[in-house]
Design a protein around this motif. Structure first.
Motif, PDB file in Angstrom:
ATOM      1  N   LEU A  21      47.548  45.051  38.513  1.00  0.00           N
ATOM      2  CA  LEU A  21      47.769  44.532  39.862  1.00  0.00           C
ATOM      3  C   LEU A  21      46.992  44.633  40.926  1.00  0.00           C
ATOM      4  O   LEU A  21      46.640  44.217  42.024  1.00  0.00           O
ATOM      5  CB  LEU A  21      49.292  44.688  39.998  1.00  0.00           C
ATOM      6  CG  LEU A  21      50.370  44.088  39.035  1.00  0.00           C
ATOM      7  CD1 LEU A  21      51.735  44.855  39.249  1.00  0.00           C
ATOM      8  CD2 LEU A  21      50.264  42.688  39.448  1.00  0.00           C
ATOM      9  N   SER A  22      46.534  46.150  40.774  1.00  0.00           N
ATOM     10  CA  SER A  22      45.699  46.747  41.792  1.00  0.00           C
ATOM     11  C   SER A  22      44.358  45.950  41.966  1.00  0.00           C
ATOM     12  O   SER A  22      44.007  45.561  43.060  1.00  0.00           O
ATOM     13  CB  SER A  22      45.378  48.223  41.778  1.00  0.00           C
ATOM     14  OG  SER A  22      46.571  49.031  41.766  1.00  0.00           O
ATOM     15  N   LEU A  23      43.644  45.745  40.948  1.00  0.00           N
ATOM     16  CA  LEU A  23      42.595  44.919  40.863  1.00  0.00           C
ATOM     17  C   LEU A  23      42.830  43.326  41.256  1.00  0.00           C
ATOM     18  O   LEU A  23      41.905  42.665  41.719  1.00  0.00           O
ATOM     19  CB  LEU A  23      41.780  45.000  39.408  1.00  0.00           C
ATOM     20  CG  LEU A  23      41.441  46.445  39.090  1.00  0.00           C
ATOM     21  CD1 LEU A  23      41.032  46.255  37.777  1.00  0.00           C
ATOM     22  CD2 LEU A  23      40.401  46.894  40.136  1.00  0.00           C
ATOM     23  N   ALA A  24      43.909  43.025  41.011  1.00  0.00           N
ATOM     24  CA  ALA A  24      44.264  41.591  41.347  1.00  0.00           C
ATOM     25  C   ALA A  24      44.043  41.197  42.958  1.00  0.00           C
ATOM     26  O   ALA A  24      44.011  40.264  43.507  1.00  0.00           O
ATOM     27  CB  ALA A  24      45.824  41.162  40.988  1.00  0.00           C
ATOM     28  N   ALA A  25      44.052  42.421  43.601  1.00  0.00           N
ATOM     29  CA  ALA A  25      43.861  42.363  45.101  1.00  0.00           C
ATOM     30  C   ALA A  25      42.722  41.499  45.255  1.00  0.00           C
ATOM     31  O   ALA A  25      42.435  41.009  46.618  1.00  0.00           O
ATOM     32  CB  ALA A  25      43.859  43.556  45.745  1.00  0.00           C
ATOM     33  N   ILE A  26      41.517  41.594  44.621  1.00  0.00           N
ATOM     34  CA  ILE A  26      40.273  40.920  44.886  1.00  0.00           C
ATOM     35  C   ILE A  26      40.431  39.554  44.806  1.00  0.00           C
ATOM     36  O   ILE A  26      39.887  38.904  45.772  1.00  0.00           O
ATOM     37  CB  ILE A  26      39.402  41.504  43.951  1.00  0.00           C
ATOM     38  CG1 ILE A  26      39.069  43.150  44.058  1.00  0.00           C
ATOM     39  CG2 ILE A  26      37.915  41.106  44.151  1.00  0.00           C
ATOM     40  CD1 ILE A  26      38.136  43.803  43.014  1.00  0.00           C
ATOM     41  N   PRO A  27      40.826  39.038  43.631  1.00  0.00           N
ATOM     42  CA  PRO A  27      41.083  37.521  43.773  1.00  0.00           C
ATOM     43  C   PRO A  27      42.098  37.258  44.714  1.00  0.00           C
ATOM     44  O   PRO A  27      42.137  35.894  45.031  1.00  0.00           O
ATOM     45  CB  PRO A  27      41.844  37.122  42.333  1.00  0.00           C
ATOM     46  CG  PRO A  27      42.090  38.416  41.541  1.00  0.00           C
ATOM     47  CD  PRO A  27      41.471  39.409  42.286  1.00  0.00           C
ATOM     48  N   ALA A  29      42.172  38.381  47.597  1.00  0.00           N
ATOM     49  CA  ALA A  29      41.275  38.034  49.100  1.00  0.00           C
ATOM     50  C   ALA A  29      40.372  37.088  48.958  1.00  0.00           C
ATOM     51  O   ALA A  29      40.224  36.199  50.014  1.00  0.00           O
ATOM     52  CB  ALA A  29      40.479  39.407  49.239  1.00  0.00           C
ATOM     53  N   VAL A  30      40.088  36.615  47.540  1.00  0.00           N
ATOM     54  CA  VAL A  30      39.108  35.334  47.431  1.00  0.00           C
ATOM     55  C   VAL A  30      40.151  34.175  47.755  1.00  0.00           C
ATOM     56  O   VAL A  30      39.272  33.379  48.640  1.00  0.00           O
ATOM     57  CB  VAL A  30      38.545  35.262  46.170  1.00  0.00           C
ATOM     58  CG1 VAL A  30      37.880  33.926  45.934  1.00  0.00           C
ATOM     59  CG2 VAL A  30      37.630  36.549  45.828  1.00  0.00           C
ATOM     60  N   ALA A  31      41.233  34.004  47.348  1.00  0.00           N
ATOM     61  CA  ALA A  31      42.014  32.870  47.730  1.00  0.00           C
ATOM     62  C   ALA A  31      42.246  32.621  49.109  1.00  0.00           C
ATOM     63  O   ALA A  31      42.173  31.526  49.812  1.00  0.00           O
ATOM     64  CB  ALA A  31      43.438  32.932  46.912  1.00  0.00           C
ATOM     65  N   ALA A  36      40.785  30.044  54.169  1.00  0.00           N
ATOM     66  CA  ALA A  36      40.268  30.040  55.675  1.00  0.00           C
ATOM     67  C   ALA A  36      39.182  29.144  55.734  1.00  0.00           C
ATOM     68  O   ALA A  36      38.915  28.545  56.729  1.00  0.00           O
ATOM     69  CB  ALA A  36      40.015  31.516  55.924  1.00  0.00           C
ATOM     70  N   ILE A  37      38.264  29.027  54.896  1.00  0.00           N
ATOM     71  CA  ILE A  37      37.261  28.435  54.925  1.00  0.00           C
ATOM     72  C   ILE A  37      37.453  26.810  54.809  1.00  0.00           C
ATOM     73  O   ILE A  37      36.813  25.873  55.626  1.00  0.00           O
ATOM     74  CB  ILE A  37      36.272  28.555  53.361  1.00  0.00           C
ATOM     75  CG1 ILE A  37      35.529  29.781  53.667  1.00  0.00           C
ATOM     76  CG2 ILE A  37      35.167  27.393  53.316  1.00  0.00           C
ATOM     77  CD1 ILE A  37      34.804  30.263  52.464  1.00  0.00           C
ATOM     78  N   THR A 125      34.206  38.526  49.725  1.00  0.00           N
ATOM     79  CA  THR A 125      34.654  37.600  50.973  1.00  0.00           C
ATOM     80  C   THR A 125      33.474  37.321  51.995  1.00  0.00           C
ATOM     81  O   THR A 125      33.609  36.413  52.729  1.00  0.00           O
ATOM     82  CB  THR A 125      35.993  38.270  51.378  1.00  0.00           C
ATOM     83  OG1 THR A 125      35.661  39.475  51.968  1.00  0.00           O
ATOM     84  CG2 THR A 125      36.975  37.945  50.498  1.00  0.00           C
ATOM     85  N   ALA A 126      32.933  38.613  52.159  1.00  0.00           N
ATOM     86  CA  ALA A 126      31.753  38.585  53.318  1.00  0.00           C
ATOM     87  C   ALA A 126      30.669  37.392  53.069  1.00  0.00           C
ATOM     88  O   ALA A 126      30.281  36.651  53.913  1.00  0.00           O
ATOM     89  CB  ALA A 126      31.081  39.701  53.634  1.00  0.00           C
ATOM     90  N   ALA A 127      30.466  37.429  51.611  1.00  0.00           N
ATOM     91  CA  ALA A 127      29.498  36.481  51.151  1.00  0.00           C
ATOM     92  C   ALA A 127      30.186  34.970  51.255  1.00  0.00           C
ATOM     93  O   ALA A 127      29.195  33.993  51.780  1.00  0.00           O
ATOM     94  CB  ALA A 127      28.943  36.548  49.698  1.00  0.00           C
TER      95      ALA A 127
END
Length: 253
Positions: A21-27, A29-31, A36-37, A125-127
């Motif tokens: 679940l901790s690592l799930a923060a990455i996807p 943020a991608v979502a 936003a895009i 996310t910066a990319a």
């Protein structure tokens, strides 16, 4: 002792879930970035010129913080629940090495998970957002990213200390959530100057205060100099573990 505590932590099935679940923060943020895009691409030119987005690594940081805090709680309370703590203390009569080894394992894992989540989230996310929303370069952001990463380990030790003090998973998790999420909401609604004074010592304010970053748009206060903010952040981790160690040495298992 450290190897034994690492084996214990790995044997708790919830540890694997919480790590995932901790690592799930990455996807996650991608979502958010993808959403936003989409909104940016459908906006008018005038709206695009003023479009801004929060630093997503800070938005999703709550996920690994809470997960590692809960892992810290369960690292000690699971032994009380099963009675294994009696065996551990029988093998180590001096007691303090038990909690010290747990602190090294849980805190060390937090020091790995924190940077992985924070820096990976920033990079991805910066990319994705570059060219649409203003994104500060890594050379400018890295001090705050490092400080934010450290808070994940602080949460892990905070949870461990609360678990050692209360011996109850439910109680320790409730206090953990209250200390770091409920109380800041209450503080934010206090009249000035108390809102800013107390807000300045909330964990959410400390990473930017440590690095001297701009806090004009923060919901927290900005009164602490970097050194004091660093000391306060350390106390969030050290004080609960020290209290748990004191109680562990002076009460029955």
């Amino acid at each position: 002792m450290i190897a034994a505590e690492w084996l214990k932590l790995r044997s708790i099935r919830s540890s694997h879930l919480l790590l995932g679940l901790s690592l799930a923060a990455i996807p996650l943020a991608v979502a958010v970035a993808w959403s936003a895009i989409g909104m940016y691409d459908s906006a008018t030119p005038a709206m695009r010129r003023t479009a801004r987005i929060a630093e997503l690594e800070e938005v999703v940081l709550i996920v690994p913080q809470l997960c590692m805090g809960i892992m810290g709680v369960l690292a000690i309370t699971s032994e009380y629940a099963t009675g294994l703590i009696r065996t551990s203390l029988a093998l180590v009569p001096r007691r303090w090495p038990v909690l010290t080894a747990k602190s090294a394992v849980v805190g060390g894992l937090g020091l790995v998970v924190g940077p992985v989540v924070v820096f990976a989230t920033y990079a991805v996310t910066a990319a994705m957002l570059d060219g649409r929303f203003p994104v500060a370069p890594l050379a400018e952001r890295w001090p705050t990213l490092v400080a934010s990463s450290v808070t994940v380990a602080v949460f892990a030790l905070l949870g461990l200390g609360l678990g050692a003090v209360l011996r109850s998973a439910a109680g320790a998790i409730a206090v953990l959530v209250g200390l770091v999420y409920v109380i800041p909401i209450v503080v934010g609604n206090l009249p000035e100057p108390w809102s800013e004074r107390l807000g300045s010592v909330m964990i959410g304010a400390l990473p930017r205060e440590i690095t001297g970053a701009d806090l004009t748009s923060s919901v927290y206060g900005a009164l602490l100099p970097p050194v004091v903010a660093g000391v306060v952040l350390a106390l969030y981790a050290v004080a609960p573990v020290a209290a748990g160690l004191l109680l562990l040495r002076h009460r029955d298992a």
